[in-house]
Design a protein around this motif. Sequence first.
Motif, PDB file in Angstrom:
ATOM      1  N   LYS A 219      24.946  55.365  66.445  1.00  0.00           N
ATOM      2  CA  LYS A 219      25.557  55.262  65.118  1.00  0.00           C
ATOM      3  C   LYS A 219      25.467  53.866  64.520  1.00  0.00           C
ATOM      4  O   LYS A 219      26.046  53.593  63.475  1.00  0.00           O
ATOM      5  CB  LYS A 219      27.025  55.689  65.191  1.00  0.00           C
ATOM      6  CG  LYS A 219      27.228  57.187  65.345  1.00  0.00           C
ATOM      7  CD  LYS A 219      28.692  57.523  65.146  1.00  0.00           C
ATOM      8  CE  LYS A 219      28.904  59.027  65.144  1.00  0.00           C
ATOM      9  NZ  LYS A 219      30.312  59.393  64.904  1.00  0.00           N
ATOM     10  N   ARG A 220      24.752  52.983  65.205  1.00  0.00           N
ATOM     11  CA  ARG A 220      24.649  51.601  64.738  1.00  0.00           C
ATOM     12  C   ARG A 220      26.023  50.934  64.669  1.00  0.00           C
ATOM     13  O   ARG A 220      26.351  50.222  63.736  1.00  0.00           O
ATOM     14  CB  ARG A 220      23.950  51.531  63.371  1.00  0.00           C
ATOM     15  CG  ARG A 220      22.603  52.203  63.313  1.00  0.00           C
ATOM     16  CD  ARG A 220      21.634  51.577  64.293  1.00  0.00           C
ATOM     17  NE  ARG A 220      21.184  50.251  63.849  1.00  0.00           N
ATOM     18  CZ  ARG A 220      20.440  49.436  64.599  1.00  0.00           C
ATOM     19  NH1 ARG A 220      20.110  49.796  65.824  1.00  0.00           N
ATOM     20  NH2 ARG A 220      20.058  48.267  64.138  1.00  0.00           N
ATOM     21  N   ASN A 221      26.840  51.214  65.691  1.00  0.00           N
ATOM     22  CA  ASN A 221      28.121  50.522  65.815  1.00  0.00           C
ATOM     23  C   ASN A 221      27.894  49.072  66.204  1.00  0.00           C
ATOM     24  O   ASN A 221      27.000  48.756  66.996  1.00  0.00           O
ATOM     25  CB  ASN A 221      28.976  51.174  66.911  1.00  0.00           C
ATOM     26  CG  ASN A 221      29.854  52.277  66.377  1.00  0.00           C
ATOM     27  OD1 ASN A 221      30.794  52.028  65.641  1.00  0.00           O
ATOM     28  ND2 ASN A 221      29.515  53.501  66.742  1.00  0.00           N
ATOM     29  N   VAL A 222      28.741  48.194  65.670  1.00  0.00           N
ATOM     30  CA  VAL A 222      28.709  46.793  66.072  1.00  0.00           C
ATOM     31  C   VAL A 222      29.094  46.675  67.545  1.00  0.00           C
ATOM     32  O   VAL A 222      30.010  47.350  68.017  1.00  0.00           O
ATOM     33  CB  VAL A 222      29.696  45.969  65.207  1.00  0.00           C
ATOM     34  CG1 VAL A 222      29.906  44.593  65.804  1.00  0.00           C
ATOM     35  CG2 VAL A 222      29.191  45.853  63.786  1.00  0.00           C
ATOM     36  N   ILE A 223      28.392  45.813  68.290  1.00  0.00           N
ATOM     37  CA  ILE A 223      28.783  45.461  69.654  1.00  0.00           C
ATOM     38  C   ILE A 223      29.401  44.066  69.573  1.00  0.00           C
ATOM     39  O   ILE A 223      28.689  43.052  69.571  1.00  0.00           O
ATOM     40  CB  ILE A 223      27.571  45.472  70.609  1.00  0.00           C
ATOM     41  CG1 ILE A 223      26.877  46.848  70.566  1.00  0.00           C
ATOM     42  CG2 ILE A 223      27.998  45.121  72.037  1.00  0.00           C
ATOM     43  CD1 ILE A 223      25.615  46.932  71.395  1.00  0.00           C
ATOM     44  N   PRO A 224      30.740  43.977  69.469  1.00  0.00           N
ATOM     45  CA  PRO A 224      31.405  42.705  69.149  1.00  0.00           C
ATOM     46  C   PRO A 224      31.070  41.549  70.082  1.00  0.00           C
ATOM     47  O   PRO A 224      30.966  40.403  69.650  1.00  0.00           O
ATOM     48  CB  PRO A 224      32.900  43.064  69.226  1.00  0.00           C
ATOM     49  CG  PRO A 224      32.948  44.537  69.007  1.00  0.00           C
ATOM     50  CD  PRO A 224      31.697  45.070  69.644  1.00  0.00           C
ATOM     51  N   GLN A 225      30.919  41.843  71.378  1.00  0.00           N
ATOM     52  CA  GLN A 225      30.710  40.765  72.346  1.00  0.00           C
ATOM     53  C   GLN A 225      29.365  40.067  72.172  1.00  0.00           C
ATOM     54  O   GLN A 225      29.123  39.016  72.775  1.00  0.00           O
ATOM     55  CB  GLN A 225      30.860  41.265  73.783  1.00  0.00           C
ATOM     56  CG  GLN A 225      29.927  42.389  74.179  1.00  0.00           C
ATOM     57  CD  GLN A 225      30.537  43.764  73.942  1.00  0.00           C
ATOM     58  OE1 GLN A 225      31.308  43.945  73.019  1.00  0.00           O
ATOM     59  NE2 GLN A 225      30.177  44.705  74.791  1.00  0.00           N
ATOM     60  N   THR A 226      28.472  40.624  71.347  1.00  0.00           N
ATOM     61  CA  THR A 226      27.169  39.992  71.115  1.00  0.00           C
ATOM     62  C   THR A 226      27.155  39.156  69.832  1.00  0.00           C
ATOM     63  O   THR A 226      26.141  38.559  69.496  1.00  0.00           O
ATOM     64  CB  THR A 226      26.064  41.071  71.002  1.00  0.00           C
ATOM     65  OG1 THR A 226      26.284  41.855  69.818  1.00  0.00           O
ATOM     66  CG2 THR A 226      26.055  41.975  72.219  1.00  0.00           C
ATOM     67  N   ALA A 227      28.264  39.114  69.125  1.00  0.00           N
ATOM     68  CA  ALA A 227      28.300  38.459  67.815  1.00  0.00           C
ATOM     69  C   ALA A 227      28.098  36.943  67.921  1.00  0.00           C
ATOM     70  O   ALA A 227      28.631  36.291  68.818  1.00  0.00           O
ATOM     71  CB  ALA A 227      29.624  38.748  67.123  1.00  0.00           C
ATOM     72  N   ILE A 228      27.341  36.407  66.991  1.00  0.00           N
ATOM     73  CA  ILE A 228      27.132  34.967  66.909  1.00  0.00           C
ATOM     74  C   ILE A 228      27.033  34.561  65.444  1.00  0.00           C
ATOM     75  O   ILE A 228      26.413  35.260  64.629  1.00  0.00           O
ATOM     76  CB  ILE A 228      25.857  34.524  67.673  1.00  0.00           C
ATOM     77  CG1 ILE A 228      25.662  33.006  67.556  1.00  0.00           C
ATOM     78  CG2 ILE A 228      24.629  35.258  67.172  1.00  0.00           C
ATOM     79  CD1 ILE A 228      24.554  32.464  68.428  1.00  0.00           C
ATOM     80  N   GLY A 229      27.697  33.465  65.105  1.00  0.00           N
ATOM     81  CA  GLY A 229      27.612  32.931  63.746  1.00  0.00           C
ATOM     82  C   GLY A 229      26.876  31.602  63.770  1.00  0.00           C
ATOM     83  O   GLY A 229      27.049  30.797  64.689  1.00  0.00           O
TER      84      GLY A 229
END
Length: 262
Positions: A219-229
């Motif tokens: 479903k193309r859900n966000v995987i939060p632990q991979t987030a980078i800004g």
Amino acid sequence: MDENIKILKGIGLTMYEAQAYVTLTSLISSNAAEIAEKSDIPRSKIYDVLKGLVKKNFIEVEDGRPLTYNVKSPVEVLSREKEKINSEIDDTITRLTYIYENGMSQVQAPIWRIYGVDKIISQEIEIISRAKSSINMRIGFLFEGEGEALVKAFKKRRKLNVNILASPTCYINNEEFDIIEFFKENDIPIQKADIPFVKVLISDSKEMMHTYTKFTEDKRNVIPQTAIGIWNKYEDVARNYDERFMNQLNKMKSKKQNNKRD
């Protein structure tokens, strides 16, 4: 430690002053001997403690033999102290922000990586809070709670010129989230656009932040632990992105106007 005493110490009372004030809020009016007994403050110290509370305007003293001490309403006293603290914090924010921004301008390579959803959202809010004139955003996805945080930040800065181009929807926790409808319901300017799975925030053509994350394949859900800004304060880069953003926005507006005429 009693929570009320802990809070009172936090706003500047001594331990004994806090104990005496808490005790007097139940007694309302009393003499030094009774206050000392009820609050477990040594008799040898009670008069200095009460004198301190009078000086700090937490209680009043009434002449007589013995002296009578009358408590002031917690609403009156603590509201006054809260306003004072808020004012002091605002002044400190102004002073330290000036120092911070001067320091930032001296950094030779003003690019930082930010890991974690909470830190990324906090950085977005910080950028919005210090923007002088404009915020432009491309939104291809949102993290859980991010939409609400952005709306709250924008509503505090009503004089900012805010423009958002966004994908119609994204998935958060396996549920479809209507990005366009959410911001429209909160009276934040937004237009539907073909935005990839990335987020860009640009402030005053001077600083910007790219946000990336991985997604589930279904479903193309966000995987939060991979987030980078990627927070970038190179003005030339931010200006270039802002010009591209405004060109896209103006083309979309022009196309809409032409369609209305047709």
